[in-house]
Design a protein around this motif. Structure first.
Motif, PDB file in Angstrom:
ATOM      1  N   VAL A 212       0.762  -1.251   0.040  1.00 33.90           N
ATOM      2  CA  VAL A 212      -0.075  -0.101   0.072  1.00 33.90           C
ATOM      3  C   VAL A 212       1.004   1.265   0.087  1.00 33.90           C
ATOM      4  O   VAL A 212       1.844   1.471   0.833  1.00 33.90           O
ATOM      5  N   THR A 213       0.693   2.124  -1.075  1.00 36.28           N
ATOM      6  CA  THR A 213       1.510   3.334  -1.051  1.00 36.28           C
ATOM      7  C   THR A 213       0.829   4.383  -0.971  1.00 36.28           C
ATOM      8  O   THR A 213      -0.513   4.545  -1.509  1.00 36.28           O
ATOM      9  N   LEU A 214       1.021   5.322  -0.195  1.00 39.19           N
ATOM     10  CA  LEU A 214       0.323   6.826   0.017  1.00 39.19           C
ATOM     11  C   LEU A 214       1.073   7.696  -0.999  1.00 39.19           C
ATOM     12  O   LEU A 214       2.447   7.853  -0.951  1.00 39.19           O
ATOM     13  N   SER A 215       0.223   8.630  -1.751  1.00 42.02           N
ATOM     14  CA  SER A 215       0.869   9.905  -1.902  1.00 42.02           C
ATOM     15  C   SER A 215       0.671  11.038  -0.944  1.00 42.02           C
ATOM     16  O   SER A 215      -0.445  11.162  -0.644  1.00 42.02           O
ATOM     17  N   LEU A 216       1.751  11.591  -0.454  1.00 42.31           N
ATOM     18  CA  LEU A 216       1.675  12.526   0.820  1.00 42.31           C
ATOM     19  C   LEU A 216       1.993  14.009   0.076  1.00 42.31           C
ATOM     20  O   LEU A 216       3.093  14.205  -0.163  1.00 42.31           O
ATOM     21  N   LEU A 217       1.080  14.731   0.278  1.00 42.08           N
ATOM     22  CA  LEU A 217       1.154  16.204  -0.293  1.00 42.08           C
ATOM     23  C   LEU A 217       1.576  16.913   1.171  1.00 42.08           C
ATOM     24  O   LEU A 217       1.104  17.034   2.118  1.00 42.08           O
ATOM     25  N   ARG A 218       2.943  17.229   1.383  1.00 41.90           N
ATOM     26  CA  ARG A 218       3.535  18.052   2.242  1.00 41.90           C
ATOM     27  C   ARG A 218       3.488  19.535   2.097  1.00 41.90           C
ATOM     28  O   ARG A 218       4.119  20.054   1.177  1.00 41.90           O
ATOM     29  N   ALA A 219       2.920  20.241   3.116  1.00 40.57           N
ATOM     30  CA  ALA A 219       3.067  21.573   3.060  1.00 40.57           C
ATOM     31  C   ALA A 219       3.907  22.088   4.260  1.00 40.57           C
ATOM     32  O   ALA A 219       4.753  21.389   4.983  1.00 40.57           O
ATOM     33  N   THR A 220       3.966  23.327   4.421  1.00 41.43           N
ATOM     34  CA  THR A 220       4.866  23.744   5.675  1.00 41.43           C
ATOM     35  C   THR A 220       4.499  23.401   7.019  1.00 41.43           C
ATOM     36  O   THR A 220       5.531  22.849   7.520  1.00 41.43           O
ATOM     37  N   HIS A 221       3.291  23.082   7.411  1.00 41.27           N
ATOM     38  CA  HIS A 221       3.111  22.477   8.642  1.00 41.27           C
ATOM     39  C   HIS A 221       2.304  21.313   8.897  1.00 41.27           C
ATOM     40  O   HIS A 221       2.064  20.840   9.979  1.00 41.27           O
ATOM     41  N   GLU A 222       1.852  20.805   7.617  1.00 37.68           N
ATOM     42  CA  GLU A 222       1.261  19.504   7.829  1.00 37.68           C
ATOM     43  C   GLU A 222       1.612  18.720   6.490  1.00 37.68           C
ATOM     44  O   GLU A 222       1.863  19.132   5.534  1.00 37.68           O
ATOM     45  N   ILE A 223       0.858  17.465   6.690  1.00 34.58           N
ATOM     46  CA  ILE A 223       0.985  16.504   5.549  1.00 34.58           C
ATOM     47  C   ILE A 223      -0.179  15.873   5.276  1.00 34.58           C
ATOM     48  O   ILE A 223      -1.020  15.454   6.332  1.00 34.58           O
TER      49      ILE A 223
END
Length: 360
Positions: A212-223
């Motif tokens: 299982v693979t996640l596409s993680l969108l990382r911003a400045t203070h959160e994911i």
């Protein structure tokens, strides 16, 4: 004024919408398909761009007619029930204007039960708001064009390519995360909110363990989890299809619409179709451990009788999200993807010397 011509347009049920036009217009061909399938929709009858009546098709052969006054406000509501095999009989006739809430008489209010497009049968009721219909009323279809149809799986693979993205909330970066192996024992994958596992979306796959693979969108203070994928084959994906339940027909969807996994706990899970969930333990085992800072997924281990479950945060939270099945050239399931639609899947990605990402 005598009404000898009515413009006809179609849309979804209006609900509490009070405007003089459809909030969600649909093509006449789509409305006809929904009519044949017994589904609900709305028909707006207008003259010279003024709404005169709105007809709602309800389940079990029921209809509702709204009549508009000269100020284009819904002033009256008439409910119809089936009477015999080919007639409608009014069951309620209600004023909607302020200061006049007493139900009007329904005696004698009836009409033929219409086939799709037979909207002349409702024209005589327009006279109750002073819109006098002619003996013959011509109908003119002014509905929207068919359009591009349901949501399409555009560049789903790009959801899992690391790199910078433009999002509605500013720039971010996609990273890939490993949520661990998922064990399938029954030959059917299920995709569901772990708090509501009845009626999941399922896909036939060979028994086994799959990453299982996640596409993680990382911003400045959160994911945030932008998408999640379980992969069943190393073979390339040849085609994508919307993951449907047996009773779902994409021909009944409007432009950009989809059948998706419903989320009410902010969480989605991949699991074997036979897996059960102890709802009382979800807070401690799933919902509380998940974090938009450092833990986007969690595993509920298997037992002697049940396989494991992998849950992950659903993008920005509750809603409905498309589930796509990627198939190999011979029709086997290569992977299943849940897209949380945090950014356009078809945007161009930044490359060295390129112009950067741009939404399509």
């Amino acid at each position: 004024m005598t009404i000898d011509r009515l413009d006809v347009s179609y849309g979804d049920m209006w609900g509490s919408h009070e405007g003089p036009t459809h909030p969600d217009p649909i093509p006449s061909a789509l409305a006809a398909r929904r009519h044949a399938a017994g589904m609900s929709y709305a028909v707006l009858l207008s003259s010279r761009e003024r709404p005169l009546g709105m007809v709602e098709r309800w389940p079990r052969g029921r209809w509702r007619v709204y009549l508009f006054d000269d100020a284009s406000r819904r002033a009256q509501m008439i409910d119809f029930e089936p009477f015999g095999t080919d007639r409608l009989l009014a069951s309620r006739n209600t004023p909607l204007t302020e200061g006049d809430r007493e139900t009007l008489t329904v005696e004698g209010l009836s009409c033929p039960a219409p086939d799709f497009g037979d909207w002349q049968v409702f024209a005589p009721f327009l006279a109750q708001q002073g819109h006098e219909p002619a003996v013959t009323v011509v109908l003119n279809d002014v509905s929207v064009h068919e359009g591009a149809g349901p949501l399409r799986p555009t560049n789903i693979e790009r959801l899992f390519v690391p790199g910078p993205r433009d999002t509605p909330d500013g720039p971010a970066v996609v990273e890939l995360g490993d949520a661990g192996p998922l064990r399938i024992t029954s030959g059917r994958l299920a995709v569901s909110d772990p708090g509501w596992v009845a009626g999941p979306r399922t896909v036939a796959v060979p028994p086994g363990e799959y990453p299982v693979t996640l596409s993680l969108l990382r911003a400045t203070h959160e994911i945030r989890v932008a998408a999640a994928k379980v992969t069943f084959s190393d073979a390339p994906t040849h085609a994508w299809e919307m993951t449907l339940r047996p009773d779902e027909d994409p021909e009944l969807l409007g432009e950009g619409e989809f059948y998706g996994v419903g989320v009410d706990t902010g969480t989605v899970a991949f699991m074997d179709a036979t897996r059960t969930v102890d709802e009382e333990g979800l807070d401690e085992d799933v919902f509380l451990p998940l974090s938009s800072v450092d833990r986007p997924s969690v595993e509920l281990p298997g037992t002697e009788t049940e396989p494991n479950l992998i849950a992950f945060s659903a993008g920005w939270g509750d809603g409905s999200y498309p589930v796509w099945t990627g198939r190999t050239e011979d029709g086997q399931a290569a992977c299943v993807v849940v897209d949380f639609r945090l950014y356009p899947a078809d945007q161009e990605m930044e490359t060295p010397g390129g112009t950067g990402p741009s939404p399509a």
